[in-house]
Design an enzyme around this catalytic site. Structure first.
Site, PDB file in Angstrom:
ATOM      1  N   HIS A   5      33.443  43.098  33.703  1.00 22.88           N
ATOM      2  CA  HIS A   5      32.040  42.622  34.589  1.00 22.88           C
ATOM      3  C   HIS A   5      30.787  42.745  33.895  1.00 22.88           C
ATOM      4  CE1 HIS A   5      34.550  42.191  38.673  1.00 22.88           C
ATOM      5  NE2 HIS A   5      35.136  43.134  38.183  1.00 22.88           N
ATOM      6  N   ASP A  17      30.265  34.823  38.197  1.00 25.00           N
ATOM      7  CA  ASP A  17      31.256  35.449  39.465  1.00 25.00           C
ATOM      8  C   ASP A  17      30.721  34.520  40.495  1.00 25.00           C
ATOM      9  OD1 ASP A  17      32.661  38.237  39.852  1.00 25.00           O
ATOM     10  OD2 ASP A  17      32.201  37.009  41.659  1.00 25.00           O
ATOM     11  N   VAL A  55      41.912  40.272  40.716  1.00 24.63           N
ATOM     12  CA  VAL A  55      42.494  39.224  39.938  1.00 24.63           C
ATOM     13  C   VAL A  55      43.039  40.240  38.691  1.00 24.63           C
ATOM     14  CG1 VAL A  55      41.929  37.289  38.318  1.00 24.63           C
ATOM     15  CG2 VAL A  55      40.622  37.617  40.358  1.00 24.63           C
ATOM     16  N   ASN A  67      37.683  47.092  36.244  1.00 28.07           N
ATOM     17  CA  ASN A  67      38.616  47.589  37.124  1.00 28.07           C
ATOM     18  C   ASN A  67      39.941  47.649  36.816  1.00 28.07           C
ATOM     19  OD1 ASN A  67      36.424  48.233  38.742  1.00 28.07           O
ATOM     20  ND2 ASN A  67      36.518  46.071  39.754  1.00 28.07           N
ATOM     21  N   HIS A  87      39.241  41.487  32.865  1.00 28.36           N
ATOM     22  CA  HIS A  87      37.764  40.897  32.644  1.00 28.36           C
ATOM     23  C   HIS A  87      36.725  42.019  32.873  1.00 28.36           C
ATOM     24  CE1 HIS A  87      39.472  40.985  36.708  1.00 28.36           C
ATOM     25  NE2 HIS A  87      38.232  41.283  37.291  1.00 28.36           N
TER      26      HIS A  87
END
Ligand code: AMP
Ligand code: ZN
Length: 121
Positions: free
Chosen positions: A109, A37, A103, A94, A107
Site C-alpha cells: 500500500h 485502490d 486479498v 498487511n 501488495h
C-alpha cells in the site's frame, strides 16, 4: 517436487495483472503493476503488486528479494512523480488475518495526502 504456479486464476490481483479485470493502472511492467485502490484510505492510495502470485509475505522465497526491493523503489518513484515524496507517505504490507489482509496476493500500500497516525490501528 511440484513447481509453484506463478498465477492463480481465482486471484483478483492475478486477474488484474493479466488484464482480465480492469484497474486504474499507474504503472505496468512484466514484473510489477501499480493501480489505484478502489476503496482509498487516503487521498492517494496506490497498490503495488508483483505480477507473480505470492499469497502472503510468509510465502516469499529468497528469489523474490529483488522484486520486493523494486516494489519499494517503484513506490518512491511514484511518490516523486506525483509530487508527494518530500511531504511524506506511508508504505504498508498487511500479512494475514490480524493485520487485516483481505486479498491474498502480496501488495504494497502506498498512502499519501494526509497526516498518518502512529502507531497504526
Ligand atoms: P489488504 O486488506 O491489505 O489485503 O488490501 C487489499 C486492498 O485491495 C484494499 O485496500 C481494497 O480496497 C483493495 N481492492 C480490493 N479490490 C480491488 C480492486 N478490484 N481494485 C483495486 N483495489 C482493490
Ligand atoms: Zn495472485
Amino acid at each position: 517436487m511440484t513447481a509453484t504456479p506463478h498465477t492463480d486464476p481465482d486471484c483478483l490481483f492475478c486477474r488484474i495483472a493479466g488484464g482480465e479485470v480492469p484497474a486504474d493502472l499507474v504503472y505496468r511492467s512484466d514484473e510489477l503493476i501499480a493501480f489505484n485502490d478502489t476503496n482509498p484510505k487516503a487521498p492517494t492510495h496506490i497498490l503495488i503488486c508483483p505480477t507473480e502470485h505470492i499469497a502472503t509475505l510468509n510465502d516469499m522465497e529468497p528469489r523474490h528479494a529483488g522484486t520486493v526491493g523494486r516494489m519499494f523503489l517503484l513506490a518512491a518513484d511514484i511518490a516523486r512523480e506525483q509530487g508527494f515524496a518530500d511531504q511524506g507517505y506511508r508504505t504498508v504490507f498487511n500479512c494475514n488475518r490480524l493485520a487485516g489482509q483481505s486479498v491474498f496476493h502480496i501488495h504494497l500500500h502506498l498512502l499519501a495526502g494526509r497526516l498518518m497516525g502512529w502507531p497504526p490501528g
